[in-house]
Structure formats: C-alpha cells, structure tokens
Design a protein around this motif. Structure first.
Motif: not given
Length: 678
Positions: A488-517
């Motif tokens: 469970a910890g590994l899957l949770g780590s990949l939830a944000f880790g893959e966002e920074y390794r493969y920045p698909a959301l580059a336009a949404d600030r810092g490669t990951v949109p820091r929105r509560m949603g």
C-alpha cells in the motif's frame, strides 16, 4: 496575448543567472520563435514562464499569471522534452488519462490521434515509439484541451525535414485560429522560415525582437550553392564578370567542388557558366546564417587572420572584415571577394549588414541539407499535411481537421462553441483511476503482496506461538510492516512519484497541480486500493492456511471490529504517508522511505513518550463524546468509537497519525511556497 516580464532565474554560485531580465510578448494569431544558441537559456525561459523554475519575474497569459488560472491545462499546451508518460503505457491510454486531467471528453483523444496522424498507433507502447512519433504524441497531448497558448521546446529537434514541415504547418493552423504559439530553436533558418516573429536571446538576455522579414534581412543572407568539378575556373569567371559589371560578389570555396556565391543569383551564374563552357552539377538558392553580432573583442585577444586570397587582382577585404566573414560561417574554405567600381574608401559589406543588391528569402524558403547540399526551393503552402499519406489516411486527416475546426473556440476570451468541458468533482478521480490502472504496476503489486503474505503466513503457522491477528496479517515480530502495508505504501508513493518522473501535467504548476481536488482523488484511490490489497492478502492467507493445515491454526474471532479497524487504518495510513511524502519530496523512493520510517523511527519515539502511568484517566470518553451529539447514538457506535480510540492509542496508530499530520503540513507549505512570486 502572452507577456513575459523581467524573467530572471535564480543566481548560480560564481556564475550569472541563465536568464537575466528577459522581457518579450507573444501575440495571438502569430507564431513566435525563441532563438538562441545551446545554453542561451531558452528552456529555462519556458520553465520560468510555467513557474516550474524558481526565479523572479511574471508571465501573463491573457492578463493572468499561471497560478491565478483555475485550469492551467486548458489555457496552455506544453511540450517539454520527450513524451511525458510511462514507457509501458499505450498511446491511447496516455491521451485518455490526460483528457480526464484537463476535463475534456475521452473522445477528444481519438480525434487528436487522427489529427496528428497516429491513429494506427493507439495500442503501441510509448517506449517503443520513434522520435517522430513521440513528438506527435506530445503534440497531441498539448492540443487536447484546445489551449489558447502553445509553448514548445525544440519541437523539430532531431526530426527529418518533412516531419518538421508538417509539425510547423500544424502550429501555423493553430495560430490561424487565434492561438499564440511560442517555440524554441537554435536554427536561425528554421526561425525565419516558420515564425512570424523572432525573439533572439544570448546569454539569457534579450538580443533582438524582430519580425521575420527584418530578421531575415539582418541575420540571414541569400546565397547560391554551386557544385562543379571546375570550382576554381568558375570562381575566376564570376570574379571577372563581377569586376566588369562593377558589382560586389563574394565567393566562398567550401570544398573542392562546392562554391557559395553571395551577391548574385542562379540566372547570372548559370549564364556565366554557359558562356564560358563550365560544367555545373548543381545550382540552387540557399539561405545562410550570418551569425549573431559579436561584441568587439580587445585587440590583444583578437587572433591573427591570414590575408584573404584574391583572384584576378580583385580587391580583398581588410583583415578585420575577412575575420568576421570567416567566423560567421562554420564551413571551411577560402574567402574570395570580387568588387570593382566601389566608392573611394568604401568597404564591402560584412555579414549581417544590409546589402543594397540582396533579396531576402521568404520565411517559407527551401530547407538546406545538413550535409551542405542545397535543395530546390518549395513554394509556401505546398508542404504535405502528413508525410507519405495515402488516400484513405488523407481523407481521414481532412475529416479530423474539419471536426477540429468545428470544435475550435473563440480564443479572444468571449464564450463560444469551444471544446466541450467535463467539469465536476469526478474528473480528478477519473484521471487518477486511469493513471493508476493504465499500467500493470497495481495488478503486479497485488499479486506479489498476496503471494508473499501467503508464504509468510505458512511459515508463521508452522512455527506456532503467533497470535491469530498477526498470522492473518502475515506480520512477524521482526518485520517493521506486513507485506500488504508495504505494498500500500509503494502504490501511494507511485501516485505522486510517477507524476514527477513523467511530468505529464507540466502546465499545472510544478508538474503536479497542487489542488485539493487532485490530492483528495489520489488519497481516495490509494485508500480504496489499499483496502482491496489488505482484503486480498487476508483472503489469500485464510485460503492457504485452510488448504495446508485445515482449521487448526484458525478459530472464530470473538471481537473482529477492533482488529479490522486496526488493519484498515494501518493500510490506509501507509498509503497516505506514501502519497504525501512523495508529493513533498518529489520522488517515489522518498515516499517508500517515509513509510518505513514510521515503524522504525517514529514508533520507538512514541513508545517512549507513552511510557509510565497517566496523571488523568481517559475512561468514559465514549459517553462524553455521545453528549456532544444532538441526536442519540446507536448502541453499536460506542463499540466502534472505543475500537477506533484503542487503535489510535497503540504506538503504531499514534505514530501514523503524527506522521500524516506532519506530512500534510509539509505538503501544504510547499504548495503555498510555490505560489509566492517575487
């Protein structure tokens, strides 16, 4: 309109900043090229504009900075580097995931695949694509939300000429609908050919901001490429005719059979060669880069320059002029300048200076071969929409363009019939679910956890003296966490880790949109997956134990609510710790380390803090909590509350709660710090 004002990157140690007080604008309906040598700060400029790089300055997208735009992915389409996606993900899976991120229907992905010509590659893995197909996928991802602005870093780098022509044609079509396009390049000819405006940068500072025609006139010089086995003889002929006609002609011998002639044209050279019987193999118009105007160097630092070789008594340039001409062109060879009838004291114009008899090539001029051979000029607008497109593909391509035009919206800011948006709170959940299950990582983790848990349970049951709760959880005393919690910890780590390794959301600030949603979606999906993983592990343990040992190691539990709550809380807490830690430290490895740090570091500290008797007892807390509620509680509520409090009172539960609070505060701090612009 896009306005970049005072962009300055963070200073480096003993070095000037990569970008220093850079200001320019990109107008709607125009294609703008950001031109500079490698290392001039072009990529850093784009990252500063997208707020991916720390620094000063501000960029306004239609009057608003990026962090003030509710949905940045709908305003800005970004192409930075290679395809920002997991190599194991398919093209269709990647684009459908991004449609959920930007809030457009999933059918938009199929439409864009046809527009960019990759409809037949929808089931291909991203890791198996060629460079040209990767660029098409990245361009489709940038165009998914039909954004007003496109920011592209070296979009034509490494592509053949026809692929670059197709790509720039698509960018031109986006600009013709009112969009603003900015691309970076280090090729002056590409900038003049495909851009309406050229912004030149040098050492991170603005060098020039010109229209393409002015840029071509001041930075590019038309020339005639000649290939002949009698290069020396043809150079003599052209020199004699230049002196007799009192014209300035510059001839550069770039190889044994190749000449570059400045100040003439194909007709004059061909007629001269015909009159004197000189065989010519190739004769074509070209455009050469005159180079950026260099700052004057001190006299002691200027290397000696050999005297320019002349033919037929022609006047040679002064040494300083010859040096400038030779350094401006990378090709090696002798420089020959023929001129006659010049005014007294006049010098031949140097590279980059206006010449009265020169004609500037149009931005849609012919591309030149990288090896040096010239290609015939092609008129603007004759480029194929797609390389090697058959009749069926061309028809599908045209149909897709018609549909795209029907979806085109008014980019001036007025409400129009644009791409249909999919709003509501479910789009982050759709994005996260498609991201999580787009690869086999989640299923593979579940399979490994179930197998490891079953094996550990068999070993513990055979050894005996293990409580049933630990036996079902496959949690020996020596292990910091059971396999299900680690998974469970590994899957949770990949939830944000893959966002920074493969920045698909580059336009949404810092490669990951820091929105509560999006954070809530990641926490919710990871929590659900962690519960499924825990249930699967317990089911596998029960099945294996009953299969091997029968009903011996297992007995009917007298109290199952508290152990089940403890088990669920442990799994969800580990998953959330991995999500928050990887979001704070921007790496999946940091998330896994944070999960392991809870039982190894935090739990011993909590045990030391809880040692000894309490001065005030906590008995009766359930009745006091019941008194705070206006409506009566059901009888089972007391048992649930007491079970939850008992779980939190354990060292592991207390350590998890403290760790999650610290990580959540750190995540909020990094998000707020990223919004501060100086």
């Amino acid at each position: 309109m896009l306005q970049a004002i005072g962009l300055t990157s963070s200073p480096r140690r003993n070095l000037p900043p990569l970008v220093d007080d850079l200001t320019f604008e990109v107008r709607p309906g125009c294609v703008t090229a950001l031109l500079g040598e490698p290392g001039a700060g072009k990529t850093t400029t784009l990252r500063l504009m997208l707020e991916l790089e720390p620094g000063r300055g501000v960029t306004y997208f239609r009057g608003r900075p990026l962090h003030r735009i509710p949905h940045p992915g709908r305003e800005v389409g970004v192409l930075l580097g290679d395809v920002p996606g997991h190599p194991a993900r398919t093209v269709r899976s990647q684009l459908r995931m991004l449609t959920a991120a930007v809030g457009v229907p999933a059918s938009r992905a199929d439409l864009l695949m046809e527009v960019v010509g990759i409809g037949g590659l929808r089931d291909q893995r991203l890791g198996s694509l060629s460079a040209g197909m990767e660029r098409r996928v990245a361009l489709a991802a940038a165009l998914l939300a039909d954004p007003c602005t496109l920011l592209l870093d070296e979009p034509g780098a490494g592509l053949p000429t026809r692929e670059r022509t197709w790509l720039h044609g698509l960018l031109r079509g986006h600009a013709s609908l009112g969009g603003a396009v900015l691309f970076t390049t280090d090729d002056a000819k590409e900038a003049a050919r495909h851009a309406d405006r050229v912004v030149s940068v040098a050492a991170g500072r603005l060098a020039a901001d010109q229209d393409a025609a002015d840029f071509a006139r001041t930075r590019l010089r038309p020339r005639v490429a000649v290939r002949t086995p009698h290069a020396a003889r043809l150079a003599d002929v052209l020199g004699r005719e230049a002196r007799s006609a009192q014209r300035v002609v510059e001839i550069v011998e770039e190889s044994g059979s190749r000449l570059s002639v400045y100040g003439s044209n194909c007709a004059e050279i061909g007629e001269a060669a015909f009159r004197h019987g000189v065989l010519v193999h190739q004769l074509a118009d070209e455009t050469g880069d005159a180079g950026a105007p260099a700052a004057p160097a001190p006299a002691a630092l200027v290397p000696p320059v050999p005297q320019a070789r002349t033919r037929g008594g022609a006047t040679a340039l002064p040494e300083a002029r010859v040096e400038a001409s030779v350094q401006a062109r990378p090709a090696t060879g002798s420089v020959v300048v023929h001129g006659a009838g010049l005014p007294a004291g006049a010098e031949a114009p140097a590279h980059g200076e206006p010449r009265p008899d020169l004609r500037t090539t149009s931005p849609a001029g012919a591309p030149s071969d990288p090896a040096g051979s010239a290609t015939p000029a092609a008129p603007a607008g004759d480029f194929p929409a797609e390389p090697a497109a058959g009749p069926a593909r061309a028809a599908a391509h045209a149909h897709a363009h018609d549909r795209a035009d029907a979806h085109a919206h008014d980019r001036t800011g007025r409400p129009g019939s644009g791409v249909r948006r999919v709003g509501g709170p479910l789009w982050p959940l759709r994005y996260e679910a498609r991201r999580m299950f787009g690869t086999a990582t989640a299923l593979l983790t579940c399979a490994v956890v179930a197998a490891a848990s079953a094996l550990i349970s068999l070993v513990l049951a055979r050894a005996g003296h293990t409580p049933q709760n630990r036996l079902l959880a496959a949690w020996p005393e020596l292990f910091p966490l059971p396999p299900a919690a680690l998974g469970a910890g590994l899957l949770g780590s990949l939830a944000f880790g893959e966002e920074y390794r493969y920045p698909a959301l580059a336009a949404d600030r810092g490669t990951v949109p820091r929105r509560m949603g999006l954070l809530a979606a990641k926490l919710g999906v990871c929590a659900a997956l962690a519960l499924v993983l825990g249930a699967l592990a317990v089911a596998a343990d029960v099945a294996v134990l009953r299969l091997v040992f029968g009903a011996g190691p297992l007995s009917a539990p007298t109290e199952w609510i508290s152990p089940a709550a403890s088990w669920a809380g442990l799994l969800v807490g580990c998953a959330w710790a991995g999500v928050l830690a990887s979001g704070v430290f921007r790496a999946a490895s940091a998330g896994v380390a944070a999960v392991l740090a809870v039982p190894v570091v935090v739990v011993p500290l909590v045990r030391k803090a809880l040692e000894g008797p309490s001065a005030y007892p906590v008995a009766g807390i359930a009745s006091r909590l019941r008194g705070l509620s206006r409506s009566p509680w059901p009888p089972e509520a007391d048992r649930i509350v007491l079970g939850a409090l008992r779980v939190m009172a354990q060292p592991v539960g207390t350590a998890l709660v403290l760790s999650l609070m610290v990580l959540l505060c750190a995540y909020a701090f990094t998000g707020l710090r990223g919004r501060v612009r100086w």
